[in-house]
Structure formats: C-alpha cells, structure tokens
Design an enzyme around this catalytic site. Structure first.
Site, PDB file in Angstrom:
ATOM      1  NE  ARG A 112      30.086  -0.894  56.138  1.00 40.98           N
ATOM      2  CZ  ARG A 112      29.817  -1.224  54.896  1.00 40.98           C
ATOM      3  NH1 ARG A 112      30.022  -2.434  54.467  1.00 40.98           N
ATOM      4  NH2 ARG A 112      29.338  -0.322  54.056  1.00 40.98           N
ATOM      5  CG  ASN A 150      35.025  -3.345  52.159  1.00 35.26           C
ATOM      6  OD1 ASN A 150      35.147  -3.929  51.083  1.00 35.26           O
ATOM      7  ND2 ASN A 150      33.921  -2.711  52.502  1.00 35.26           N
ATOM      8  CD  GLU A 151      32.946   0.285  49.752  1.00 36.16           C
ATOM      9  OE1 GLU A 151      32.297   0.688  50.734  1.00 36.16           O
ATOM     10  OE2 GLU A 151      32.435   0.046  48.645  1.00 36.16           O
ATOM     11  CD  GLU A 305      31.761  -4.189  47.494  1.00 31.16           C
ATOM     12  OE1 GLU A 305      30.728  -3.529  47.731  1.00 31.16           O
ATOM     13  OE2 GLU A 305      32.651  -4.372  48.332  1.00 31.16           O
ATOM     14  CD  GLU A 353      25.515  -3.530  53.686  1.00 33.78           C
ATOM     15  OE1 GLU A 353      26.157  -4.530  53.349  1.00 33.78           O
ATOM     16  OE2 GLU A 353      25.864  -2.366  53.449  1.00 33.78           O
ATOM     17  CG  HIS A 356      22.924  -4.955  49.439  1.00 33.96           C
ATOM     18  ND1 HIS A 356      23.249  -5.467  48.209  1.00 33.96           N
ATOM     19  CD2 HIS A 356      23.469  -3.729  49.492  1.00 33.96           C
ATOM     20  CE1 HIS A 356      23.979  -4.575  47.554  1.00 33.96           C
ATOM     21  NE2 HIS A 356      24.123  -3.506  48.312  1.00 33.96           N
TER      22      HIS A 356
HETATM   23  C1  GLA Z   1      29.989  -1.374  49.992  1.00 31.15           C
HETATM   24  C2  GLA Z   1      30.655  -2.411  50.860  1.00 31.15           C
HETATM   25  C3  GLA Z   1      29.872  -3.666  50.987  1.00 31.15           C
HETATM   26  C4  GLA Z   1      28.400  -3.373  51.104  1.00 31.15           C
HETATM   27  C5  GLA Z   1      27.959  -2.569  49.934  1.00 31.15           C
HETATM   28  C6  GLA Z   1      26.480  -2.282  49.959  1.00 31.15           C
HETATM   29  O1  GLA Z   1      30.428  -1.327  48.729  1.00 31.15           O
HETATM   30  O2  GLA Z   1      31.960  -2.706  50.475  1.00 31.15           O
HETATM   31  O3  GLA Z   1      30.341  -4.336  52.127  1.00 31.15           O
HETATM   32  O4  GLA Z   1      28.174  -2.676  52.274  1.00 31.15           O
HETATM   33  O5  GLA Z   1      28.611  -1.347  49.961  1.00 31.15           O
HETATM   34  O6  GLA Z   1      26.049  -1.612  48.835  1.00 31.15           O
END
Ligand code: GLA
Length: 637
Positions: A112, A150-151, A305, A353, A356
């Site tokens: 990603r 995202n992030e 998150e 993941e 996770h």
């Molecule tokens: C990040 C991402 C999520 C996921 C988590 C895993 O915060 O935003 O998509 O990958 O990490 O801990």
C-alpha cells in the site's frame, strides 16, 4: 472543532472493510455493531480498486448498499477517500507516479502507500476519485465525516519530488546565495550555481547535508498537506456541513508537522499504536493522547485507531490481556479523546494484516475480546457528558518534530542521541508523579503554562529562542536539558555556548559536549546519576543546584543550574539524567499530581478519571477502583 454529524456523545467503532467479505456477512456485522454500541465506522480507506476497477469506471453499488444498511442500523459513516492505495491499473499506467527511494528504486503495487504525492497523474487520479465520492455521498444520511487518505507520511525522492522541492526552495530562499549560506554549501563543495543542480536527498557516498535533509522533510510535510488540502477543499464544496479530517500517525519516518497541520482539519484524529513488544504501552498511549490533545489546541480530538488485541508487526506484538483494551481506551478518553475507535472491526482472513486483531476476532463473537468490546461499548454512553470538559494542564513539554527529524537516521550529531526517548522520559517521569502535561510547539503560545520543559530540544530556531526568552522573562519557569538549542533552523550550530543563543537567560555557557560510553554513569551530588551524555558548563551568573561528583573534566563542575531571568527562572540540566534524578528535580520543583506510577488520575473539568493498571485494588479519595479497572467520578471540590 467539529464533530461527526449525528454522533451524540462518544464515538465507538473502527475501520470496517465490508468489501473484503461476502454481503451475507454484512447483516451480522450490523447486528453485532448494534450489540456492541458501535455508532461510527470508517469505510473505504483502501477501497480504490473496488470503487474504480478501471480508470474512470466506477462501481458504487456495494458502497451504496452498505451505507444504506449502516444507516438503517443507526450507525454513522466516516467515509474515507481511498487515495492511500492506488489500484494496479493506475500504477501500471503511470509508472512515473510511483514512489522512489533515495537509491532510485521505484516501488510497485503489491503493498500500500505506493504513490508519489508530487506526481501530476497521482494528484489528478486522487482528485478524480475523491470528487466522484463527494458527488455521490455528500448528501447521504449516513455520512458523518470525511476521512481524507490514510496516515499521511509517505516520502518520495522521484524527479517529480525534485522539481517540486526546487520550487519550494526558491519560494523559501529566493536566491541561491541565501540557500548556499543556509545549507553551509562551502563544505564539501556543495555550492549550487543553478537551481536544477539541487536534488531530493539521494543515496550518497557518505554523510548527507543536514540542512538539506531537514528542508526536505519540511518540504514533504508541506507537499503532503497540499495533497490533503486539495481533497479537503473539493469535499467541502460538495457538502459544507460535513466535517473533514485525516488520521495522524506518529513515528520517526513521518514527515508531517502536526503543529502546522492541525489547523487544517476540522477534528484532530490520531492512530495510536504503542511500539511493538512495548512494555510501556500505557505510557506511550498516554503520551500519544497528550500530543493529540495538544495538537488540537486543547479541544476534544478523536482516537481514530488502536488495536483491540495483539498488534501484529514484523518486530513483535503486544497482547492485550483482560481489561487492557478498555484501559487503553480510557487513557485516551480521559486525556481528551471523544471516543475510542479501532483498526479494525473484523479480522481479515487474508492479506498482509491477516493476523491483526479486531473487535470481532477470527474466532468470532463468542470470545473474550468481543465480550470486552460489548462491555466497553455499553459503558461509554454514560461518559458522554464528562468528555465534553477540558483537560487543564499548567506544565508543558516542548515537542519539536524538527528536532526528531534532524536527529534521526544518519544525522550528524555530537554523539548518538535519541530525541524521542528524551521527550518520552520527561513525560514518563511526570506521569508517574501524577502530572498531566500538555505538549507545546517551541514556537507556539506558552503563556498559559507555569512550567515549560524543553527536553534536549536540539533544533531551536531564532523564533523559538525568542519565544522561550519571552516566556521566561514574563514569569515562566523554563527547564531545559542537554543539547537544547545546539543548532538553529538551518541545522547550523549556535555559536558562543550553544543553548539557542540563550546563554544570558540560562546564565551558563556550554563549553564542551562529553559523550559517555554505554553503561558508564556519572554521579551528581545528592541527585542521582547521569548517563550517556553530559556537558561542560561555564557559569555566567547562574546558581549551581548540583555538581558532578567525578569524571574527567567534570569533577565538581556544575551539572544542574538555575538562573533568575526577568520575572521567571531558567533551569538547565547539562546531562542525561536517569529517571530517579529527574524525579528528584521535579520533586524540588513541586510538580505533583493525584496519580502515581500504575494509576492514572486525570481531571476533566468537574470529572475525575481513574485508571488502575496495577494488579491490586486502589483507592483515590473516596473512589475504590479494582485491580485492572477504571472509574469516573466527580472531582473533589
Ligand atoms: C495503521 C493503518 C491501518 C492498519 C493499522 C495496523 O494505523 O491506518 O490501516 O494498517 O495501522 O496497525
């Protein structure tokens, strides 16, 4: 500050990836969400390929259906733009829009965050998909908030990055002479005679130029922000009443200056993942929460998150035993978050993941994890009122992203040095003393604080230096530790005694840096030990608080000093104190609070949150909190 539309009280939920599951699972998802009290889910974060399977061809059917179903179930949607993961058709059609590493390796899909934020094709495609979503869903009744990307944090060293970097530098320095001066270009023949000679820092034969590296981080932060802003503006035009955010992530690799970004989001949202295998996960969660609240200027923010259970990462994992997920959630809520959100709703069967954790684990809903999820979800509505009140702090710790950037990687430093560790140490010692501190930008408004602590704030700009002078002269108590103000905003050494030019304010000059080998400690009289690093001071009017008890060059020389300045005073700690020594200093400074090591006690307005991380019952005032439990009560008058 804006709040997700239609969500009353605290937000509870997380990332939901319905496109990974057959629709037959969706009804069960919504039913379980209702059982757990989930009121907000983030969807679409990585759904680009599902939404736009071929360039310009959209498939919104599944998203329509899940948005409607969630809405019917009373669950609001935080709808993401999927730009953090372009689909394979995009990467193959636009190879120049992929990220490049400093060594020139071009990345390709298969993971990603594979994009170059500076590439026109990526910018266009991002706006196209964001625009299509805006047009279709801005008026959907389930839509509570937009979640851009995202992030943010991906760096690229491509030719597009280079071109944009040059333009950014021209805007900043105007002339090559000014840039050459700022970058100390006379060293190693790095004088530029044409803007086109300047590169995004690439793989080099040996050490790189620290000023160039720092500017590249600042530039990347601005470029990512620009990408965010373009999407935000478009989403805002389509639905002016819908709040817009992006989820901040925290780590040394993240070239995002949250102090500058926070004003651009309607709501500060933060993802908190304490380090893998981190035994101080509680400490790091509290630090993350205090940072997020401070970025938000004291307004409520949102924990977007965290993990419900074990975080699976390449370098280890943190299990969450009984109650720990709730305690972590309460750490965040007590420190200003208006809710607890998770990655992710349901654990995936495949993909990178797949291990996770999630609110609904692989084993399904008949599990300890899901039971705890339901328990927490049922407890949160009662806290809504408490979470509208502010957390007040009169102590601030300086947080300088630039100091982190400038000291990471292969930085040129007087000795190996971990900036974050120094900040975390101050936060840890204060938290163990029950003190809830804010963070503050070195250039930000410090006027509401009685005490400001600058832990090894390596980069001190001229503006920050003036800010600290003004704060102290006006009656503030400043406590700075070794290496503070070693360099200015161009990573150039502050001459004449370091300290950001504030030698008169501290009443000392730093003459020499004295790194210590690992494991060697230097004792301070009646104070505890220092390790790893100390400095040789020359007194220029300060009083000596304690001296070194030994060591070549340092024996009987001042180690900790204090100097009255204006209406305030400036303390200087010339070494890396161990925790016990910081604790002693904070005792002398009367920095105390109601909590203790293992028991967080945080006041929000009229309310007091108590979180007991220990395995014994605790009593705070008249409130008894069981081992591993938490409570919220009226604050004592
Ligand atoms: C990040 C991402 C999520 C996921 C988590 C895993 O915060 O935003 O998509 O990958 O990490 O801990």
């Amino acid at each position: 500050m804006d709040w997700p539309n239609g969500v009353d009280g605290l937000c509870y939920g997380g990332d939901y990836n319905p496109e990974q599951w057959p629709e037959s699972v969706w009804d069960n998802d919504v039913a379980l969400m209702r059982e757990a009290g989930v009121n907000l889910v983030t969807i679409g974060v990585f759904s680009w390929a599902a939404l736009e399977p071929r360039e310009g061809e959209y498939d919104f059917g599944w998203l329509d259906r899940i948005m409607d179903r969630l809405h019917d179930g009373g669950i609001a949607v935080d709808l993401a733009t999927p730009t953090a993961s372009p689909p394979p058709w995009f990467t193959l059609a636009h190879p120049d829009a992929l990220g490049e590493r400093p060594d020139g390796t071009r990345q390709i899909h298969g993971s990603r965050d594979t994009y170059d934020v500076h590439a026109p094709a990526y910018r266009e495609a991002s706006l196209r998909i964001a625009g299509a979503l805006a047009e279709r869903y801005a008026a959907h009744p389930a839509l509570a908030m937009w979640h851009v990307h995202n992030e943010y944090g991906t760096t690229s060293h491509s030719v597009h990055a280079e071109r944009a970097f040059r333009a950014w530098l021209q805007g900043k320095y105007e002339t090559l002479d000014a840039l050459n001066r700022a970058w100390w270009g006379a060293f190693w023949s790095q004088r530029y005679s044409d803007w086109d000679q300047i590169m995004a820092p690439r793989a080099t034969q040996y050490l790189t130029n620290p000023a160039q590296e720092l500017d590249f981080k600042r530039f990347t932060s601005d470029a990512l922000l620009d990408h965010y802003r373009a999407q935000r503006n478009l989403l805002h035009r389509a639905g002016p009443d819908i709040p817009i955010t992006t989820n901040f992530v925290f780590g040394p690799w993240v070239p995002v200056d949250q102090w500058r970004w926070a004003g651009e989001v309607d709501l500060v949202a933060f993802d908190s993942y304490p380090g893998a295998a981190d035994r101080t996960a509680e400490q790091h969660s509290a630090l993350h929460a205090d940072l997020a609240r401070s970025w938000a200027g004291g307004d409520p923010w949102l924990l977007m998150e965290q993990s419900a259970g074990t975080v699976h990462t390449p370098d280890g994992s943190i299990p969450k035993g009984p109650g720990r997920m709730a305690r972590h959630s309460m750490i965040h809520i007590s420190r200003g978050s208006k809710g607890a959100m998770f990655f992710q709703w349901r654990s995936g069967r495949g993909g990178a993941e797949q291990w996770h954790s999630a609110l609904v684990p692989h084993a399904g809903e008949h599990t300890r994890t899901f039971r705890e999820v339901v328990d927490l979800g049922q407890a949160l509505p009662a806290l809504a009122e408490t979470a509208d009140e502010p957390v007040e702090a009169d102590t601030a710790i300086l947080w300088s992203p630039e100091s982190w950037w400038a000291t990471g990687g292969h930085a040129s430093l007087p000795a190996p040095f971990d900036y974050f560790e120094n900040v975390a140490q101050i936060h840890r010692v204060l938290r163990d003393r029950g003190v809830v501190a804010d963070f503050a930008s070195p250039e930000g408004d410090l006027s509401k604080y009685a005490t400001v602590i600058a832990p090894s704030t390596y980069v001190l700009s001229s503006a920050a230096s003036e800010n600290l002078r003004w704060f102290t002269a006006g009656g503030g108590r400043l406590v700075a530790s070794y290496l503070t103000g070693a360099v200015d905003e161009h990573c150039q050494v502050w001459l004449g005694g370091f300290l950001g030019g504030l030698t008169d304010l501290f009443g000392v000059r730093v003459l020499e840096h004295l790194p210590q080998p690992d494991g060697e400690v230097r004792a301070l009289w009646n104070f505890g030990n220092a390790e790893r690093f100390c400095e040789l001071l020359e007194m220029r009017g300060a009083q000596c608080v304690t001296q070194y008890a030994g060591g070549e060059l340092t024996e009987d020389r001042p180690a900790v000093t204090v100097n009255p300045f204006g209406k305030g005073e400036a303390w200087y700690v010339s070494c890396k104190l161990v925790d016990e020594a910081w604790d002693r200093l904070f005792e002398a400074l009367e920095l105390n609070g109601p909590g203790s090591a293992g028991v967080d006690v945080v006041d929000r307005g009229r309310w007091r949150y108590i979180i007991n991380h220990t395995d014994t019952e605790t009593r705070i005032g008249r409130t008894i909190v069981p081992a591993g439990g938490w409570a919220v009560d009226r604050r004592p008058e």
